[in-house]
Write an enzyme that holds these catalytic residues in place. Sequence first.
Site, PDB file in Angstrom:
ATOM      1  N   LYS A  92     -28.717  -8.522  49.137  1.00  0.00           N
ATOM      2  CA  LYS A  92     -28.424  -9.358  50.296  1.00  0.00           C
ATOM      3  C   LYS A  92     -28.718  -8.646  51.613  1.00  0.00           C
ATOM      4  CE  LYS A  92     -26.279 -12.869  48.211  1.00  0.00           C
ATOM      5  NZ  LYS A  92     -26.564 -14.287  48.471  1.00  0.00           N
TER       6      LYS A  92
ATOM      7  N   HIS B 188     -22.353 -25.479  44.896  1.00  0.00           N
ATOM      8  CA  HIS B 188     -23.114 -24.240  44.709  1.00  0.00           C
ATOM      9  C   HIS B 188     -22.426 -23.333  43.694  1.00  0.00           C
ATOM     10  CE1 HIS B 188     -25.448 -20.634  45.511  1.00  0.00           C
ATOM     11  NE2 HIS B 188     -24.344 -19.985  45.859  1.00  0.00           N
TER      12      HIS B 188
END
Lengths: 428, 428
Positions: B262, B142
């Site tokens: 987030k 990632h």
Amino acid sequence: MLESTNNPNKKTWLNVTENSDFPIQNIPFGVFLTREDIITIGTRIGDTAIDLGALHQLGYFEGIPLTEDIFLQDTLNDFISDGKKTWRAVRNRISEIFDIENSTLQSNEEHKKVVLFSMDEIEMKLPVQIGDYTDFYSSKEHATNVGTMFRDPENALLPNWLHIPVGYHGRSSTIIPSGTPVRRPLGQQFPKGAEKPIFGPSRLVDFELEMAFITTDANTLGEHVPIEEAEDYIFGMVLFNDWSARDIQKWEYVPLGPFLAKNFASSISPWIVTMDALEPFRVDSPKQEPKPFPYLQQMGKHSFDIHLEVAIQPENNEATTVSKSNFKYMYWTMAQQLAHHTINGCIVNSGDMMGSGTISGPTSDSYGSMLELSWQGTKPVPLNNGETRKFIQDNDTVILTGYCQKNGVHIGFGEVSTKLLPALLQEK
Amino acid sequence: MLESTNNPNKKTWLNVTENSDFPIQNIPFGVFLTREDIITIGTRIGDTAIDLGALHQLGYFEGIPLTEDIFLQDTLNDFISDGKKTWRAVRNRISEIFDIENSTLQSNEEHKKVVLFSMDEIEMKLPVQIGDYTDFYSSKEHATNVGTMFRDPENALLPNWLHIPVGYHGRSSTIIPSGTPVRRPLGQQFPKGAEKPIFGPSRLVDFELEMAFITTDANTLGEHVPIEEAEDYIFGMVLFNDWSARDIQKWEYVPLGPFLAKNFASSISPWIVTMDALEPFRVDSPKQEPKPFPYLQQMGKHSFDIHLEVAIQPENNEATTVSKSNFKYMYWTMAQQLAHHTINGCIVNSGDMMGSGTISGPTSDSYGSMLELSWQGTKPVPLNNGETRKFIQDNDTVILTGYCQKNGVHIGFGEVSTKLLPALLQEK
């Protein structure tokens, strides 16, 4: 009623020395252990701590809708959840009870015995259980200084800074009250000129001069707090020292921000000074150019004239004031920070804490960190004992103080005082 | 005892369908509202929810040191504080009670009536009050994918990444259980080619396929958790969808990390699967080169073979699996994350949660976010209904599932399923 409570001419029957941080116009809220080791919510006038749990049991808050045990708790969270109307009613009532012209409690020796404590009999605790803690980065001078040192003096402010009250999440578990010592942290660093990272005690431990505000329940998931309502959700303010390890920070912080460089400790002053007490000290905040987005626009005075000082006290020595700053230098207001924080629907709860970010003023003696005061260690800061400091040394105590002054009224925050202990011996 | 509880041949007298995530070898912990609207701590076998509060009142945990109300709470925090020995004793006891060869509860209709619920009678709640939530960034695939897209394919991994389990603080207040819908967030963005930032609903809402672990009280201020003890402080794991708004993130995240991109929501599966249940599924984690600092070094198998899947379900349509990954791809282990988190003395408490970071595998069908699966929107992902997705659309439901399988035993996590609602109309 608020005007009466904040009236500069108001006097109390309790003893208050001149220039005390806690005249009857202050009435902050805190949590303490009494001489009987019972935890309670209280306030303070002069050097007298007042047990609000006991006052409530004795009926002094009659007529104010409060649950029976609202002050018999180890945090202020539930009281803060009760909302602004209740905080104001309680503060106003305390102001009446201790008014020099009110003899009810003054003349009741039995009651006074259970309600009043001298400050040296009690132990101050963390006033709230902090659910979430956010730290902003809202001093233009600080952001410019850091950008100049670490990036490019020509482009010191990053492009987003004038549009966004930049902030990030911090660690609640290590927020500690004044008086709790902090250990120099261990961690990875990558010193200039080294070929690979090293591990050991941080060599660049710093304070950050900040203030923080405590919120009440402000919204539910997906909703936001409109800017014009934001101040209603702010209970009060404390002094805040956001301890920082600059060498750990520099190596760890890309791309997700500071982590271990910050979360080893952050210290707060134990008395929360209410926004009602700060009301007379409102001032304009710096002009914002470019104009922010509508969700961040506000009219009127939304900053506060709070004088701030930082002192360093080496062990067995006197303290030296190393910085004088002011909360009013903040570019983004608390209301803007809270409106921004919730514009995406993020939930803000009772007991959440939001730090201002380091509060640096325009002159080099008003910077809010050793990083700036010593300009990355290039200009050692002289202390009264003949020593100098680039950063904080083992066994130094860092003391933050703050106060407002106007029309003969002095409202203070007390202090947040924290000693830096040497690192624990490194295992292996 | 642990071997008996985890024995693949063990059977229960409760009905468990083949390939259920919750055979008697699982015994996860959660919090639910019963049909009488009472909140309790419970476990699950097959499609039967088991009220541990009721079981305890009926004496089934005799001999295990538990306070009377330990399961009559709305969070698992106090039970988790009791420590590993107690969790294990309780799980082992539950395994005995529901063993096919044990007729005590099985034959007691009165007791069964108050202890057992079918899953459709109950409502799952958030299992813990999360004090602090940290998100790591521990999948090399990632981090490499993101670095390749946003920075430089030649230097995709930042210099600190192979030395530090990079992590940052997240927001606890908006961690929600499976089933709670999420609103598309509003926020500032700076689209490519624009001259200045814009404000409005995020156009690039994404999931992140993660797992998270829940800790118990691990240390006090200034102390650290040695790597070899770290696993003792991990209670269990959940599936974790760390919702992300890529356009908000890109504009806001320098220099302090992601914030509003987030903290509008993160979703978890409601049953915490214990580390004891996961014990049989230990595997090696990827070889670490360079060798980490001693405080991060460990021997043996410290990862877990957990198959993970992500499905997207458009409204009134079937779901399409868009990614298959595995927890074992994580470069840094949970023990390393916890040892790192505390090396500076940061306090870790019961109920704290730590996310793995997006778990991407080595192949393009194993990536853990739409950002990677659609490669920044350049490769739309096909759905079974003929549509495609670059990011998540309004009214899509994102479903994360996960399970371990070995020697005929299948231990699953259930699911975390979350619908994305349209943005609230923008004020002004």
